[in-house]
Write a protein that holds these residues in place. Structure first.
Motif, PDB file in Angstrom:
ATOM      1  N   ILE A 103       0.837  -1.207   0.000  1.00  0.00           N
ATOM      2  CA  ILE A 103       0.000   0.000   0.000  1.00  0.00           C
ATOM      3  C   ILE A 103       0.869   1.254   0.000  1.00  0.00           C
ATOM      4  O   ILE A 103       0.640   2.187  -0.776  1.00  0.00           O
ATOM      5  CB  ILE A 103      -0.950   0.010   1.217  1.00  0.00           C
ATOM      6  CG1 ILE A 103      -1.918  -1.175   1.166  1.00  0.00           C
ATOM      7  CG2 ILE A 103      -1.697   1.334   1.336  1.00  0.00           C
ATOM      8  CD1 ILE A 103      -2.882  -1.165   0.013  1.00  0.00           C
ATOM      9  N   LEU A 104       1.879   1.277   0.876  1.00  0.00           N
ATOM     10  CA  LEU A 104       2.764   2.441   0.938  1.00  0.00           C
ATOM     11  C   LEU A 104       3.570   2.597  -0.357  1.00  0.00           C
ATOM     12  O   LEU A 104       3.800   3.714  -0.824  1.00  0.00           O
ATOM     13  CB  LEU A 104       3.685   2.351   2.153  1.00  0.00           C
ATOM     14  CG  LEU A 104       2.994   2.488   3.511  1.00  0.00           C
ATOM     15  CD1 LEU A 104       3.995   2.274   4.644  1.00  0.00           C
ATOM     16  CD2 LEU A 104       2.309   3.826   3.640  1.00  0.00           C
ATOM     17  N   GLY A 105       3.981   1.474  -0.922  1.00  0.00           N
ATOM     18  CA  GLY A 105       4.712   1.526  -2.200  1.00  0.00           C
ATOM     19  C   GLY A 105       3.851   2.089  -3.318  1.00  0.00           C
ATOM     20  O   GLY A 105       4.304   2.918  -4.117  1.00  0.00           O
ATOM     21  N   LEU A 106       2.590   1.646  -3.395  1.00  0.00           N
ATOM     22  CA  LEU A 106       1.668   2.181  -4.404  1.00  0.00           C
ATOM     23  C   LEU A 106       1.432   3.673  -4.188  1.00  0.00           C
ATOM     24  O   LEU A 106       1.417   4.454  -5.141  1.00  0.00           O
ATOM     25  CB  LEU A 106       0.329   1.435  -4.349  1.00  0.00           C
ATOM     26  CG  LEU A 106       0.288   0.061  -4.983  1.00  0.00           C
ATOM     27  CD1 LEU A 106      -1.014  -0.653  -4.638  1.00  0.00           C
ATOM     28  CD2 LEU A 106       0.428   0.185  -6.499  1.00  0.00           C
ATOM     29  N   ALA A 107       1.243   4.060  -2.955  1.00  0.00           N
ATOM     30  CA  ALA A 107       1.012   5.476  -2.645  1.00  0.00           C
ATOM     31  C   ALA A 107       2.208   6.318  -3.067  1.00  0.00           C
ATOM     32  O   ALA A 107       2.043   7.401  -3.643  1.00  0.00           O
ATOM     33  CB  ALA A 107       0.725   5.651  -1.152  1.00  0.00           C
ATOM     34  N   ALA A 108       3.409   5.820  -2.810  1.00  0.00           N
ATOM     35  CA  ALA A 108       4.616   6.565  -3.184  1.00  0.00           C
ATOM     36  C   ALA A 108       4.767   6.641  -4.704  1.00  0.00           C
ATOM     37  O   ALA A 108       5.043   7.706  -5.257  1.00  0.00           O
ATOM     38  CB  ALA A 108       5.847   5.910  -2.557  1.00  0.00           C
ATOM     39  N   ASP A 111       2.177   8.907  -6.240  1.00  0.00           N
ATOM     40  CA  ASP A 111       2.192  10.244  -5.622  1.00  0.00           C
ATOM     41  C   ASP A 111       0.872  10.541  -4.892  1.00  0.00           C
ATOM     42  O   ASP A 111       0.291  11.614  -5.036  1.00  0.00           O
ATOM     43  CB  ASP A 111       2.494  11.325  -6.667  1.00  0.00           C
ATOM     44  CG  ASP A 111       2.902  12.641  -6.009  1.00  0.00           C
ATOM     45  OD1 ASP A 111       3.492  12.584  -4.904  1.00  0.00           O
ATOM     46  OD2 ASP A 111       2.615  13.707  -6.579  1.00  0.00           O
ATOM     47  N   LEU A 112       0.402   9.548  -4.131  1.00  0.00           N
ATOM     48  CA  LEU A 112      -0.825   9.713  -3.346  1.00  0.00           C
ATOM     49  C   LEU A 112      -0.478  10.118  -1.914  1.00  0.00           C
ATOM     50  O   LEU A 112       0.617   9.857  -1.435  1.00  0.00           O
ATOM     51  CB  LEU A 112      -1.619   8.400  -3.315  1.00  0.00           C
ATOM     52  CG  LEU A 112      -2.060   7.836  -4.659  1.00  0.00           C
ATOM     53  CD1 LEU A 112      -2.677   6.464  -4.469  1.00  0.00           C
ATOM     54  CD2 LEU A 112      -3.058   8.784  -5.314  1.00  0.00           C
ATOM     55  N   GLU A 113      -1.420  10.746  -1.267  1.00  0.00           N
ATOM     56  CA  GLU A 113      -1.237  11.064   0.143  1.00  0.00           C
ATOM     57  C   GLU A 113      -1.770   9.925   0.984  1.00  0.00           C
ATOM     58  O   GLU A 113      -2.795   9.321   0.655  1.00  0.00           O
ATOM     59  CB  GLU A 113      -1.972  12.354   0.507  1.00  0.00           C
ATOM     60  CG  GLU A 113      -1.341  13.587  -0.088  1.00  0.00           C
ATOM     61  CD  GLU A 113      -2.029  14.854   0.381  1.00  0.00           C
ATOM     62  OE1 GLU A 113      -2.618  14.845   1.479  1.00  0.00           O
ATOM     63  OE2 GLU A 113      -1.961  15.845  -0.360  1.00  0.00           O
ATOM     64  N   VAL A 114      -1.090   9.624   2.067  1.00  0.00           N
ATOM     65  CA  VAL A 114      -1.520   8.577   2.991  1.00  0.00           C
ATOM     66  C   VAL A 114      -1.894   9.231   4.299  1.00  0.00           C
ATOM     67  O   VAL A 114      -1.146  10.044   4.831  1.00  0.00           O
ATOM     68  CB  VAL A 114      -0.388   7.538   3.226  1.00  0.00           C
ATOM     69  CG1 VAL A 114      -0.828   6.498   4.240  1.00  0.00           C
ATOM     70  CG2 VAL A 114       0.005   6.885   1.926  1.00  0.00           C
TER      71      VAL A 114
END
Length: 158
Positions: A103-108, A111-114
């Motif tokens: 999830i964090l890899g996809l967000a990075a 360029d999504l905010e978590v």
């Protein structure tokens, strides 16, 4: 009265502690949460059934450099349950670290905010299928109904 880190060991200690007002407030918040979430009903204990005991657990949580939060949790002594009577299966949903990494890899990469959200007791309030009875919480017995027990409708700690 020596304890680990200034935390009461039980309900009686919390009532006489130097910070008893803060511990009382923490216990009241826990009781209010249980009522708000419709965790149990007060009923007469059916014949042949046993009400599980419970206990208060107290913790000091650091919330910044100098802020301390007083936490009280009502914990059911679930080790007194009998398989086939009080429960059939044990299931605890968990998240694997590999899932969090994806999830964090996809967000990075996208360029999504978590955002992180801390829900105090989210995992505790699953509906129960079994009939489980618990004694009323120490110090919070309902006046005039002390002979009744709590029939759990939702899961509790322990």
């Amino acid at each position: 009265m020596l304890t680990d880190g200034g935390e009461p060991e039980n309900f009686q200690e919390a009532r006489v502690y130097e910070q008893k007002d803060r511990w009382n407030k923490a216990m009241q918040e826990e009781i209010d949460s249980l009522h708000k979430n419709n965790t149990y009903d007060l009923v007469k204990l059916p014949k042949g059934r046993k009400a599980l005991k419970n206990k208060w657990v107290f913790r000091l949580k650091n919330e910044g450099e100098k802020q301390v939060k007083y936490k009280a949790r009502l914990v059911v002594k679930g080790f007194e349950q009998k398989k086939g009577v009080d429960f059939d299966d044990i299931f605890s949903p968990v998240v694997k670290m590999s899932s969090i990494r994806v999830i964090l890899g996809l967000a990075a990469s996208l360029d999504l905010e978590v955002e992180q959200l801390d829900v105090k007791t989210a995992f505790l309030h699953g509906d129960l299928e079994e009939e489980i009875y618990m004694e009323q919480p120490e110090g919070f017995e309902v006046k005039g109904k002390e002979h009744l027990v709590c029939k759990l409708k939702k899961a509790c700690m322990g």
